[in-house]
Design a protein around this motif. Structure first.
Motif, PDB file in Angstrom:
ATOM      1  N   LEU A  90      52.949 -21.882 -23.271  1.00 52.92           N
ATOM      2  CA  LEU A  90      51.998 -22.592 -22.421  1.00 52.92           C
ATOM      3  C   LEU A  90      52.129 -22.136 -20.982  1.00 52.92           C
ATOM      4  O   LEU A  90      53.226 -21.941 -20.467  1.00 52.92           O
ATOM      5  CB  LEU A  90      52.259 -24.102 -22.496  1.00 52.92           C
ATOM      6  N   GLN A 100      50.946 -30.117 -12.381  1.00 54.94           N
ATOM      7  CA  GLN A 100      50.640 -28.929 -13.164  1.00 54.94           C
ATOM      8  C   GLN A 100      49.557 -29.235 -14.187  1.00 54.94           C
ATOM      9  O   GLN A 100      49.585 -30.277 -14.839  1.00 54.94           O
ATOM     10  CB  GLN A 100      51.892 -28.461 -13.900  1.00 54.94           C
ATOM     11  N   TYR A 101      48.655 -28.282 -14.338  1.00 51.96           N
ATOM     12  CA  TYR A 101      47.615 -28.378 -15.350  1.00 51.96           C
ATOM     13  C   TYR A 101      47.826 -27.232 -16.331  1.00 51.96           C
ATOM     14  O   TYR A 101      47.962 -26.080 -15.917  1.00 51.96           O
ATOM     15  CB  TYR A 101      46.229 -28.318 -14.702  1.00 51.96           C
ATOM     16  N   PHE A 102      47.815 -27.594 -17.604  1.00 50.83           N
ATOM     17  CA  PHE A 102      48.193 -26.632 -18.628  1.00 50.83           C
ATOM     18  C   PHE A 102      46.983 -25.985 -19.297  1.00 50.83           C
ATOM     19  O   PHE A 102      45.915 -26.581 -19.412  1.00 50.83           O
ATOM     20  CB  PHE A 102      49.032 -27.323 -19.710  1.00 50.83           C
ATOM     21  N   GLY A 103      47.214 -24.785 -19.773  1.00 51.27           N
ATOM     22  CA  GLY A 103      46.229 -24.076 -20.571  1.00 51.27           C
ATOM     23  C   GLY A 103      46.385 -24.417 -22.047  1.00 51.27           C
ATOM     24  O   GLY A 103      47.267 -25.186 -22.419  1.00 51.27           O
TER      25      GLY A 103
END
Lengths: 111, 116
Positions: A90, A100-103
């Motif tokens: 990730l 944080q923004y995750f893929g």
């Protein structure tokens, strides 16, 4: 704003090969972090890049490396793959010190 | 060393029931951030909430609510009137304010199954 994108979504490799994963952060985010997620170890921090420099590193062997480009896009490389490297990788992006923004992740299978 | 415990490994509820996911943490840091993320089967970790350690105010967002109690080191998450779309793995996480992401600690996650 478009979210974090990761390519490819799925990969199958054999032991001994190497692999490169790519991550494009949210526009304007300069920090990109990578995590490994496995059923046994859970979510583990790999490293963080900010302005093309590795800022933090987790407890992983040197086979795991990364880099960040001037447009904040990041790549992660794993050399000499082992069976235990099978995991969901990730990527997360953030502004300085922010959430944080995750893929969606890249699911790597090592045979 | 810091630690995040999500003791509930799996929870099953019938649609429209309320459900609370527990998160208990340990840290020596005086200031820190707590997070909840949702991970649906697609794999992406979806950010739900961030809470500063000095802000113990509870928060409600639609059907979601969070109860932060510093005295018991808990940051519990309640879903009211659960729906099938809530089925996912939920992670609680902690980061020291001064530490950077290499010091993030995730819990082991709670798998929620909402049965129609």
């Amino acid at each position: 704003k478009a979210g974090v994108t990761q390519t490819p979504r799925y990969l199958i490799k054999t032991r001994g090969q190497q692999v490169t994963l790519s991550c494009s952060p949210i526009s304007g985010h300069r920090s990109v972090s990578w995590y490994q997620q496995t059923p046994g170890q859970g979510l583990q921090f790999l490293f963080e890049y900010f302005s093309e420099t590795q800022r933090n590193k987790g407890n992983f062997p040197g086979r795991f490396s990364g880099r960040q480009f001037s447009n904040s896009r990041s790549e992660m490389n794993v050399s000499t793959l082992e069976l235990g490297d099978s995991a969901l990788y990730l990527c997360a992006s953030s502004s300085w010190g922010d959430t944080q923004y995750f893929g969606p992740g890249t699911r790597l299978t090592v045979l | 060393a810091q630690k995040v415990t999500q003791a509930q490994t799996e929870i099953s509820v019938v649609e429209k029931e309320d459900v609370t996911l527990d998160c208990v943490y340990e840290t020596r840091d005086t200031t820190y951030y707590l997070f909840w993320y949702k991970q649906p089967p697609s794999g992406e970790l979806v950010f739900l909430i961030r809470r500063n350690s000095f802000d113990e105010q509870n928060e409600i967002s639609g059907r979601y609510s969070w109860n932060f109690q510093k005295s018991t080191s808990s940051f519990n998450f309640t879903i009211t009137a659960s729906q099938v779309v809530d089925s996912a793995v939920y992670f609680c996480a902690l980061i020291p304010s001064s530490g950077g992401y290499q010091k993030v600690t995730f819990g082991t996650g709670t798998k929620l199954q909402v049965i129609p």
